[in-house]
Scaffold this active site. Structure first.
Site, PDB file in Angstrom:
ATOM      1  N   GLY A   8       1.149  -1.309   0.122  1.00 30.79           N
ATOM      2  CA  GLY A   8      -0.031   0.070   0.119  1.00 30.79           C
ATOM      3  C   GLY A   8       0.993   1.306   0.083  1.00 30.79           C
ATOM      4  O   GLY A   8       0.496   2.279   0.728  1.00 30.79           O
ATOM      5  N   ASN A  98       1.877  -2.107   5.488  1.00 31.27           N
ATOM      6  CA  ASN A  98       1.148  -0.976   5.759  1.00 31.27           C
ATOM      7  C   ASN A  98      -0.398  -1.134   5.113  1.00 31.27           C
ATOM      8  O   ASN A  98      -1.160  -0.424   5.506  1.00 31.27           O
ATOM      9  CB  ASN A  98       1.869   0.220   5.064  1.00 31.27           C
ATOM     10  CG  ASN A  98       0.940   1.548   4.896  1.00 31.27           C
ATOM     11  OD1 ASN A  98       0.721   2.237   5.874  1.00 31.27           O
ATOM     12  ND2 ASN A  98       0.633   1.840   3.627  1.00 31.27           N
ATOM     13  N   TYR A 164     -12.086  -3.937  12.502  1.00 33.07           N
ATOM     14  CA  TYR A 164     -10.800  -3.249  12.187  1.00 33.07           C
ATOM     15  C   TYR A 164      -9.922  -3.233  13.579  1.00 33.07           C
ATOM     16  O   TYR A 164      -8.512  -3.712  13.435  1.00 33.07           O
ATOM     17  CB  TYR A 164     -11.188  -1.908  11.656  1.00 33.07           C
ATOM     18  CG  TYR A 164      -9.797  -1.087  11.569  1.00 33.07           C
ATOM     19  CD1 TYR A 164      -9.163  -0.973  10.289  1.00 33.07           C
ATOM     20  CD2 TYR A 164      -9.341  -0.315  12.452  1.00 33.07           C
ATOM     21  CE1 TYR A 164      -8.047  -0.111  10.060  1.00 33.07           C
ATOM     22  CE2 TYR A 164      -8.046   0.497  12.427  1.00 33.07           C
ATOM     23  CZ  TYR A 164      -7.596   0.618  11.138  1.00 33.07           C
ATOM     24  OH  TYR A 164      -6.380   1.364  10.968  1.00 33.07           O
ATOM     25  N   LYS A 168      -6.326  -5.283  13.953  1.00 29.81           N
ATOM     26  CA  LYS A 168      -5.145  -4.406  14.163  1.00 29.81           C
ATOM     27  C   LYS A 168      -4.385  -4.946  15.629  1.00 29.81           C
ATOM     28  O   LYS A 168      -3.372  -4.945  15.476  1.00 29.81           O
ATOM     29  CB  LYS A 168      -5.182  -2.886  14.159  1.00 29.81           C
ATOM     30  CG  LYS A 168      -5.693  -2.333  12.961  1.00 29.81           C
ATOM     31  CD  LYS A 168      -4.478  -2.323  11.955  1.00 29.81           C
ATOM     32  CE  LYS A 168      -4.766  -1.430  10.830  1.00 29.81           C
ATOM     33  NZ  LYS A 168      -3.409  -1.503   9.812  1.00 29.81           N
ATOM     34  N   ILE A 197      -3.672  10.371  11.165  1.00 31.70           N
ATOM     35  CA  ILE A 197      -2.673  10.957  10.203  1.00 31.70           C
ATOM     36  C   ILE A 197      -3.640  11.500   8.950  1.00 31.70           C
ATOM     37  O   ILE A 197      -4.238  10.890   8.497  1.00 31.70           O
ATOM     38  CB  ILE A 197      -1.719   9.705   9.685  1.00 31.70           C
ATOM     39  CG1 ILE A 197      -1.185   9.092  10.907  1.00 31.70           C
ATOM     40  CG2 ILE A 197      -0.641  10.406   8.822  1.00 31.70           C
ATOM     41  CD1 ILE A 197      -0.447   9.725  11.797  1.00 31.70           C
TER      42      ILE A 197
HETATM   43  P1  NDP Z   1      -4.953   5.107   2.549  1.00 30.38           P
HETATM   44  O1  NDP Z   1      -6.334   4.819   2.280  1.00 30.38           O
HETATM   45  O2  NDP Z   1      -4.358   6.558   1.969  1.00 30.38           O
HETATM   46  O3  NDP Z   1      -4.010   4.012   1.842  1.00 30.38           O
HETATM   47  C1  NDP Z   1      -4.277   2.673   1.966  1.00 30.38           C
HETATM   48  C2  NDP Z   1      -3.340   1.873   1.393  1.00 30.38           C
HETATM   49  O4  NDP Z   1      -3.729   0.489   1.185  1.00 30.38           O
HETATM   50  C3  NDP Z   1      -3.186   1.977  -0.298  1.00 30.38           C
HETATM   51  O5  NDP Z   1      -2.067   1.748  -0.967  1.00 30.38           O
HETATM   52  C4  NDP Z   1      -4.394   0.974  -0.761  1.00 30.38           C
HETATM   53  O6  NDP Z   1      -4.438   0.882  -2.148  1.00 30.38           O
HETATM   54  C5  NDP Z   1      -3.877  -0.001  -0.027  1.00 30.38           C
HETATM   55  N1  NDP Z   1      -5.039  -0.998   0.004  1.00 30.38           N
HETATM   56  C6  NDP Z   1      -6.294  -0.774   0.376  1.00 30.38           C
HETATM   57  N2  NDP Z   1      -6.790  -1.885   0.288  1.00 30.38           N
HETATM   58  C7  NDP Z   1      -6.293  -2.686  -0.297  1.00 30.38           C
HETATM   59  C8  NDP Z   1      -6.546  -4.221  -0.510  1.00 30.38           C
HETATM   60  N3  NDP Z   1      -7.698  -4.665  -0.662  1.00 30.38           N
HETATM   61  N4  NDP Z   1      -5.346  -4.841  -1.100  1.00 30.38           N
HETATM   62  C9  NDP Z   1      -4.081  -4.387  -1.233  1.00 30.38           C
HETATM   63  N5  NDP Z   1      -3.815  -3.138  -0.818  1.00 30.38           N
HETATM   64  C10 NDP Z   1      -5.044  -2.260  -0.324  1.00 30.38           C
HETATM   65  O7  NDP Z   1      -4.835   4.747   3.857  1.00 30.38           O
HETATM   66  P2  NDP Z   1      -3.777   5.285   4.897  1.00 30.38           P
HETATM   67  O8  NDP Z   1      -2.331   5.440   4.505  1.00 30.38           O
HETATM   68  O9  NDP Z   1      -4.640   6.179   5.962  1.00 30.38           O
HETATM   69  O10 NDP Z   1      -3.617   3.721   5.715  1.00 30.38           O
HETATM   70  C11 NDP Z   1      -2.390   2.908   5.537  1.00 30.38           C
HETATM   71  C12 NDP Z   1      -2.376   2.289   7.044  1.00 30.38           C
HETATM   72  O11 NDP Z   1      -2.257   3.011   8.197  1.00 30.38           O
HETATM   73  C13 NDP Z   1      -3.550   1.377   7.123  1.00 30.38           C
HETATM   74  O12 NDP Z   1      -3.066   0.042   7.495  1.00 30.38           O
HETATM   75  C14 NDP Z   1      -4.314   2.018   7.847  1.00 30.38           C
HETATM   76  O13 NDP Z   1      -5.211   1.088   8.662  1.00 30.38           O
HETATM   77  C15 NDP Z   1      -3.331   2.528   9.027  1.00 30.38           C
HETATM   78  N6  NDP Z   1      -3.619   3.641   9.884  1.00 30.38           N
HETATM   79  C16 NDP Z   1      -4.186   4.782   9.174  1.00 30.38           C
HETATM   80  C17 NDP Z   1      -4.297   6.124   9.927  1.00 30.38           C
HETATM   81  C18 NDP Z   1      -4.769   7.289   9.484  1.00 30.38           C
HETATM   82  O14 NDP Z   1      -5.244   8.155  10.272  1.00 30.38           O
HETATM   83  N7  NDP Z   1      -4.654   7.392   8.190  1.00 30.38           N
HETATM   84  C19 NDP Z   1      -4.370   5.576  11.467  1.00 30.38           C
HETATM   85  C20 NDP Z   1      -4.122   4.339  12.097  1.00 30.38           C
HETATM   86  C21 NDP Z   1      -3.767   3.469  11.046  1.00 30.38           C
HETATM   87  P3  NDP Z   1      -4.864   1.533  -3.074  1.00 30.38           P
HETATM   88  O15 NDP Z   1      -4.710   2.999  -2.953  1.00 30.38           O
HETATM   89  O16 NDP Z   1      -4.478   1.211  -4.485  1.00 30.38           O
HETATM   90  O17 NDP Z   1      -6.494   1.568  -2.925  1.00 30.38           O
END
Ligand code: NDP
Length: 269
Positions: A8, A98, A164, A168, A197
């Site tokens: 991701g 991630n 979720y 986690k 974030i």
């Molecule tokens: P984004 O939605 O910005 O990015 C998520 C990433 O995961 C993207 O690259 C997406 O790919 C990929 N992804 C989502 N679903 C799938 C799937 N089914 N198969 C493969 N790849 C997948 O999210 P964040 O950057 O916010 O989140 C990144 C990580 O951080 C996650 O694990 C999230 O749970 C965790 N997190 C985020 C927080 C926040 O405040 N943002 C807080 C706490 C944890 P694509 O773009 O191609 O869909």
């Protein structure tokens, strides 16, 4: 030359991790899910966004960068993805699990297929990637690092967060067992719990993040680079005695009354 596999990695926190590691000289291989991109208007889909990031990383940091589409909700061949990363980069020194997405809702309304999909992305894929990375690192005698991206929602429970949050929590707990198993090989395994974030590039989301920031003791939301910097630290020699740990990177929003209930209620609407 050191290398990192980041799932991701095309946007949000993953992009921040890729950029910080590339800045520090790592070659990067990242995955993205693909499909419609809901961020900046110049990209028609996720593939265009991912390919633009590959170019940007190669040009800005003078390292190699590769990407591959992978939807982890499907029965993806996780081993094949790992092997492709090995073919492109030779060796894998760092794995960052991630990729993820949140689902919120009452357990009573939950469909079993939603639980299965979330399990595949948040726990099954990270476990399998850690397995393949461990075998690879041990075979090549690489004293590598793995970092799992958890969430503050792993350690604070809310009524609409049973899927979720629990997955986690499972990932963070798995981090400890894998760290124990791989410690004797010099492989360190840690987790990060991000707080709120700022990942959306959309202008209409700015008031949401500003409102969040006002409620966080450090008075701002986190950035993808905040998480990238923590990953880079955990993978550096400065952290050579840190393994099996979860580091919370949340601007102290979980201590005291905490703002997580506010975040969850805003996400859930
Ligand atoms: P984004 O939605 O910005 O990015 C998520 C990433 O995961 C993207 O690259 C997406 O790919 C990929 N992804 C989502 N679903 C799938 C799937 N089914 N198969 C493969 N790849 C997948 O999210 P964040 O950057 O916010 O989140 C990144 C990580 O951080 C996650 O694990 C999230 O749970 C965790 N997190 C985020 C927080 C926040 O405040 N943002 C807080 C706490 C944890 P694509 O773009 O191609 O869909």
């Amino acid at each position: 030359m050191k290398t990192a596999l980041v799932t991701g990695g095309n946007r949000g926190i993953g992009e921040g991790i890729c950029r910080v590691l590339a800045e520090r000289g790592y070659d990067i291989f990242f995955t993205y899910k693909g499909g419609i991109y809901d961020g900046e208007e110049q990209f028609r889909n996720e593939m265009e966004k991912a390919e633009a990031l590959v170019q940007s990383i190669c040009n800005e940091y003078n390292v190699k960068c590769f990407c591959k589409e992978a939807d982890f909700t499907k029965e993806e061949d996780v081993e094949k993805i790992f092997q492709t990363a090995v073919e492109k980069m030779g060796e894998i020194h760092v794995l960052v699990n991630n990729a993820g997405y949140g689902i919120e809702g009452k357990l009573r309304d939950t469909k079993s297929e939603d639980i299965d999909k979330e399990y595949f992305v948040l726990l099954r894929t990270p476990l399998l990637l850690m397995k393949h990375a461990a075998n690879h690192m041990i075979e090549k005698e690489i004293r590598g690092c793995m970092v799992n991206i958890g969430s503050v929602r792993a350690s604070r429970a809310f009524p609409i967060d049973c899927i979720y949050g629990s997955l986690k929590a499972g990932l963070e707990r798995a981090t400890q067992s894998v760290a124990l198993e791989l410690g004797p090989y010099g492989i360190r395994v840690n987790a990060i719990e991000p707080g709120c974030i700022q990942v959306s590039p959309l202008k209409e989301m700015v008031p949401f993040y500003e409102n969040m920031g006002r409620n966080i003791p450090i008075e701002r939301t986190g950035t993808p680079r905040d998480i990238g910097n923590t990953v880079a630290f955990l993978c550096s020699d400065d952290a050579s005695y840190i393994t099996g740990q979860t580091i919370r990177v949340d601007g102290v929003s979980c201590i005291g009354t905490g703002i997580i209930p506010l975040i969850v209620s805003m996400i859930a609407g």
